[in-house]
Scaffold this motif. Structure first.
Motif, PDB file in Angstrom:
ATOM      1  N   LEU A   1      45.651  40.967  36.658  1.00 38.64           N
ATOM      2  CA  LEU A   1      45.229  39.528  36.464  1.00 38.64           C
ATOM      3  C   LEU A   1      44.645  39.010  37.759  1.00 38.64           C
ATOM      4  O   LEU A   1      43.874  38.414  38.056  1.00 38.64           O
ATOM      5  N   LEU A   2      45.500  39.312  38.834  1.00 41.59           N
ATOM      6  CA  LEU A   2      45.380  38.860  40.169  1.00 41.59           C
ATOM      7  C   LEU A   2      43.876  39.449  40.843  1.00 41.59           C
ATOM      8  O   LEU A   2      43.153  39.109  41.686  1.00 41.59           O
ATOM      9  N   LYS A   3      43.734  40.554  40.361  1.00 42.65           N
ATOM     10  CA  LYS A   3      42.359  41.338  40.991  1.00 42.65           C
ATOM     11  C   LYS A   3      41.091  40.790  40.589  1.00 42.65           C
ATOM     12  O   LYS A   3      40.333  41.179  41.093  1.00 42.65           O
ATOM     13  N   VAL A   4      41.037  40.180  39.334  1.00 43.12           N
ATOM     14  CA  VAL A   4      39.914  39.341  39.141  1.00 43.12           C
ATOM     15  C   VAL A   4      39.754  38.170  39.822  1.00 43.12           C
ATOM     16  O   VAL A   4      40.528  37.221  40.032  1.00 43.12           O
ATOM     17  N   PRO A   5      38.492  38.305  40.671  1.00 42.95           N
ATOM     18  CA  PRO A   5      38.680  37.264  41.564  1.00 42.95           C
ATOM     19  C   PRO A   5      38.549  35.839  40.981  1.00 42.95           C
ATOM     20  O   PRO A   5      37.825  35.377  39.881  1.00 42.95           O
ATOM     21  N   LEU A   6      39.218  34.727  41.317  1.00 39.64           N
ATOM     22  CA  LEU A   6      39.271  33.460  40.973  1.00 39.64           C
ATOM     23  C   LEU A   6      37.739  32.692  40.929  1.00 39.64           C
ATOM     24  O   LEU A   6      37.092  32.833  41.941  1.00 39.64           O
TER      25      LEU A   6
END
Length: 961
Positions: free
Chosen positions: A783-788
């Motif tokens: 989830l965190l690897k997808v850039p916000l």
């Protein structure tokens, strides 16, 4: 009145700058009393601004009564000024409290000997028709003035008659015969008849009235064949049909008949204009025969202007339900191919027409057919549409004129629509756009870049191979610094960010920065940085924000840019996460949190009372809490290694009857973690509900954050806490057909992947094993690897809506309570005004306002006995529909318990889809409930030991009534 306006606004507690409503009114009043005509006129014309600033009834009532006095005693020029103010402030008229007094002062001028004064009065009455629709004296004056010998007065009476007919059924029924006699009378001049006929468009209050008006219009069309008469009569005919609804099919036939048979171009143009009106209003009433007749007329007409008009109607219809009816109700529809229809023939013939506008509408019709009739085999039509679009693109991109730009916009809109419905065409469309970019004009390039970005957001069609072309063009543009070039730099940068969905290469970053240094201003650099933040290219964004820090004029802007730089840096820290490397994940999250905390401090410093940045602060605080929750979850998973279950864990689990105790302390920690993620999901939901003015992409972004919290809480429950009852049905993917952006596409694929992993582990192994904790940690990292993505509403507010409430009664001082006797009810009146920005209703409109009133006992005075809970509080809710952005309602509140009560009035809005948005505001007042004198007297007598007298006993028995 003016004094009461002051107290009213002071009561409402609107802050110091709004307390000068009274002084503003007094200032205007001074101008009205002036002996100089110029000052009086200036004072009158400044009233609309006052109404806009202070839109509550008490002030508006007072102001309109002053204007009515000026109207009564002033000269005709002043009356004309008052009339203009009344017409400009039409939406405030219903807030006049003393309507009778206002009308009486205005109406007195109708008895003047001056026909101009009477005419202005009639226009004034017509402008007020919405608040006095059934005033018989006004009806009588209008009817009388229609017989006047003065042209100015008759025209004013016609204006008033039209306005009253629209509002009052009685007046419409009464005046209809009079109007028809005047129209048919030989004594009435033709120009007056042309003004009288449009009144008939308002005769739609019942079926018989509409029918008699249609018969009269039918007679007029045949009796008076002159061009002007036919045009006015046909247009009135159309408007009457559009309002009464039942006669629309007949009207479409009549207009088509005139379009086909009448040789006059002016009549044909009017018929086309009215057909377009009916195509927009009621496309479902168009039969196949109607569309066929219109196609035949378009195929046969030699005039380009008329062909263009007919194609406009057909392109409007082609985007509606009418097009499906046209293809489905065709005789032998199954056997015929799409190309054999007249509509398709016409569109294909027009696609390559030498008139750009005709070609654009031809292409739009083909695109709409391809998009809406997907069940048919329309392969040839798709190709025709693509070829037509490419030809138009080549033609318009070389031309800088406004007409060519308008046509190009239509073409590019059609391209986006076609690619969305037929994804297999995307490659050829994108290639033609890229090929044309080099030779196009700058204004056309900007539009083409927008189109490319819109297509690439929906489908990942821009491959890395195309980046070279874009970069060459980018280097080429940066040589000059005109406004068009600046705009183009932003558009091209957006396309580059969309096309390189992963990280930008160093070479690309260098080129972009170099061009910005050479030819751009700070605003262009900021816009490009903003787009980088939206697309998730945070390293590029951080460098650009850093370079802009020293170029801003105020410290608020400095803090804003500094906060954006810190957020970009924080998100950049998260891009280095790797699966199965949990210790580096924890250090990355810690580094990101450090930057986020710096950023939120800077963001808070950037906010001002006028721009509190509440959405931005809420979004970032939630992101910080989410990162902390993720970090805590990874630590909890690691605790299985650092603090495994004790040897007696199985015995404890058996004695306590809780099987999870076998896992040791990790089970309780997981329970806390799950609750935390659920709490975060609720808070994201609250942020969503409070963002009424946000665009759909921003709301979708907030929704995805909420879903990621729910996903992790579900994974914890399914893997560890309650594997037996975990259900995967409600979380299963609904397909990604309607994905709007690359960020959403990547998030959805992560969600699906995590669910598959959890489902494959679920019930296979007893909890808690290292497989379970690894699955949770990998889910967090994925989830965190997808850039916000920081969406538009974070930077820019396109729609602005706020509600202003006023309560009465209200204390002079907000801290003072209002005194109420405990045997009486308090009637609380709540008034409100909806205020809009420059683009009201851009994303969603207010359907109704929900008012919630609650009261809580704060401090009790008197005897300390037990009180039933329902007597201590009031809870009420009402929904009101604003009219002209104003609403008011009343609540009856009980305060049986003596003491101080706190009343809170909170408003939320309901949009046209029925969704509730918690927009606020929240207003609070205090009420002090006092004992009524008689009960107090009885209580005192009882305390002194005196029995109440016979008369008092009798009064007690009746006192409840």
């Amino acid at each position: 009145m003016a004094a009461s306006a002051k107290s009213f606004l002071a009561d409402a507690g609107y802050g110091e700058q709004e307390l000068d409503a009274n002084s503003a009114l007094m200032e205007l009043d001074k101008g009205l009393r002036s002996g100089k005509l110029g000052e009086q006129c200036e004072a009158v014309v400044r009233f609309p601004r006052l109404f806009q600033k202070y839109p509550f009834p008490i002030l508006i009532n007072s102001a309109f009564l002053k204007l009515a006095d000026v109207f009564r005693v002033g000269n005709n020029f002043l009356r004309l000024c008052v009339l203009k103010v009344t017409q400009q402030s039409e939406k405030h008229l219903e807030k006049i409290l003393n309507v009778d007094e206002f009308v009486k002062r205005v109406f007195s001028v109708i008895h003047s000997n001056d026909p101009v004064a009477r005419a202005i009065t009639l226009r004034m009455l017509g402008s007020m028709a919405s608040i006095i629709p059934e005033r018989k004296n006004a009806h009588h004056s209008i009817r009388q003035s229609l017989d006047s010998h003065d042209n100015v007065e008759v025209e004013a009476a016609i204006f008033a008659a039209a306005n009253f007919s629209a509002q009052s059924k009685d007046f419409a029924v009464g005046i209809c015969n009079k109007i028809s006699e005047m129209i048919q009378g030989l004594a009435t001049p033709v120009d007056l008849k042309l003004k009288l006929i449009p009144i008939l468009q308002h005769m739609h209050h019942d079926a018989s009235l509409a029918s008699s008006s249609r018969q009269l219009l039918q007679q007029l069309v045949t009796s008076y064949p002159s061009t002007k008469m036919v045009i006015v009569t046909l247009h009135t005919f159309t408007l009457l049909a559009a309002s009464s609804l039942v006669d629309i099919p007949k009207q479409i036939q009549l207009l088509l008949q005139y379009l086909k048979n009448d040789p006059r171009k002016a009549v044909k143009r009017l018929a086309i204009q009215d057909l377009k009106l009916l195509a927009n209003k009621t496309p479902h009433t168009w039969s196949r025969e109607n569309i066929q007749a219109l196609c035949e007329s378009a195929l046969n007409t030699p005039y380009d202007s008329l062909k263009m008009g007919m194609l406009t109607v057909l392109s409007t219809l082609s985007g509606t339900i009418a097009i499906k009816q046209y293809f489905s109700s065709a005789p032998g529809a199954a056997a015929t191919t799409a190309r054999s229809f007249d509509l398709v023939k016409l569109a294909q013939e027009c696609c390559y027409h030498n008139n750009r506008g005709i070609a654009a509408h031809g292409v739009r019709i083909l695109t709409n057919i391809s998009a809406s009739c997907q069940e048919k085999d329309l392969l040839p039509l798709e190709q025709d549409a693509v070829f037509g679009l490419e030809a138009l693109l080549v033609l318009c991109s070389q031309d800088d004129s406004p007409g060519a730009q308008a046509t190009l916009k239509i073409t590019l809109t059609c391209m986006v629509k076609l690619v969305k419905c037929r994804p297999h065409l995307s490659q050829s469309v994108v290639e033609s756009l890229l090929a044309q970019l080099h030779s196009a004009q700058d204004s056309a390039r900007i539009l083409m870049c927008h189109c490319l970005a819109a297509i690439a957001m929906q489908l990942p069609v821009l491959a890395d191979g195309m980046l070279g072309d874009l970069m060459d063009l980018y280097k080429l543009i940066g040589q000059s610094a005109t406004d068009k070039k600046q705009e183009l730099l932003v558009s091209l940068a957006t396309v580059i960010f969309v096309s390189s969905q992963k990280a930008l290469s160093t070479e690309v970053k260098t080129v972009i920065k170099q061009q910005l240094e050479n030819a751009s201003n700070g605003w262009t650099a900021y816009r490009i940085a903003r787009q980088a933040s939206r697309m998730g290219n945070h390293d590029m964004a951080r460098e650009l924000y850093q370079s802009l820090l020293t170029q801003v004029a105020s410290e608020h802007f400095y803090f804003w840019l500094n906060s954006l730089k810190e957020f970009s840096h924080a998100e950049q820290c998260l891009s280095g996460l790797q699966e199965d490397n949990y210790s580096s994940a924890l250090s990355c999250i810690a580094e990101a949190l450090k930057s986020y905390h710096k950023g939120i401090a800077s963001l808070t410093a950037a906010s001002t009372p006028l721009n509190p940045l509440s959405f931005q602060c809420g979004f970032v605080k939630l992101r910080i809490d989410l990162l902390q929750a993720f970090s805590q979850l990874i630590c909890t998973c690691n605790s299985l290694k650092t603090s495994p279950p004790p040897a007696i864990a199985t015995t404890i689990a058996m004695t306590s009857g809780n099987d999870l105790q076998r896992c040791g302390r990790i089970s309780n920690q997981m329970k806390h973690s799950m609750e935390e993620f659920r709490n975060l999901a609720t808070r994201y939901g609250d942020l969503y509900q409070s963002s009424f003015d946000a665009d759909s992409a921003t709301l979708r972004n907030v929704e995805l954050q909420q879903q990621s919290c729910l996903l992790i809480s579900h994974a914890i429950e399914a893997l560890i806490l309650d594997p037996e009852s975990a259900s995967f049905q409600e979380y299963s993917s609904n397909g990604t057909a309607h994905v709007e952006s690359e960020y959403e596409r990547r998030m959805m694929s992560v969600f699906n992947h995590v669910l598959e992993e959890v489902e494959s582990l679920n019930r296979k192994y007893a909890p808690v094993s290292y497989l379970h904790t690894a699955c949770l940690c990998n889910a967090v990292i994925a989830l965190l690897k997808v850039p916000l993505s920081f969406q538009r509403y974070f930077f820019q507010k396109l729609q602005s809506t706020s509600i202003k409430l006023a309560l009465s009664p209200s204390p002079r001082n907000p801290a003072e309570p209002i005194a109420v006797q405990n045997n009486q009810q308090l009637a609380l009146k709540v008034e409100g005004v909806v205020q809009h920005g420059s683009k009201p209703g851009l994303f969603r409109k207010i359907q109704s306002v929900c008012l919630n009133v609650s009261s809580v006992l704060q401090s009790k005075s008197g005897q300390d006995y037990k009180i039933p809970i329902e007597n201590m509080t009031n809870e009420m809710e009402q929904r009101v529909e604003p009219h002209n952005d104003y609403f008011s309602t009343q609540f009856l509140l009980n305060f049986v318990i003596l003491g101080t009560h706190n009343i809170t009035v909170e408003s939320s809005v309901i949009d046209s889809n029925g969704i509730v948005w918690k927009t606020g505001p929240k207003t609070t007042i205090f009420v002090k409930s006092l004992e009524d004198p008689y009960s107090q007297q009885v209580r005192l007598q009882q305390q002194q030991g005196q029995p109440p007298s016979q008369q008092q006993q009798q009064r007690t028995a009746y006192s409840r009534f």
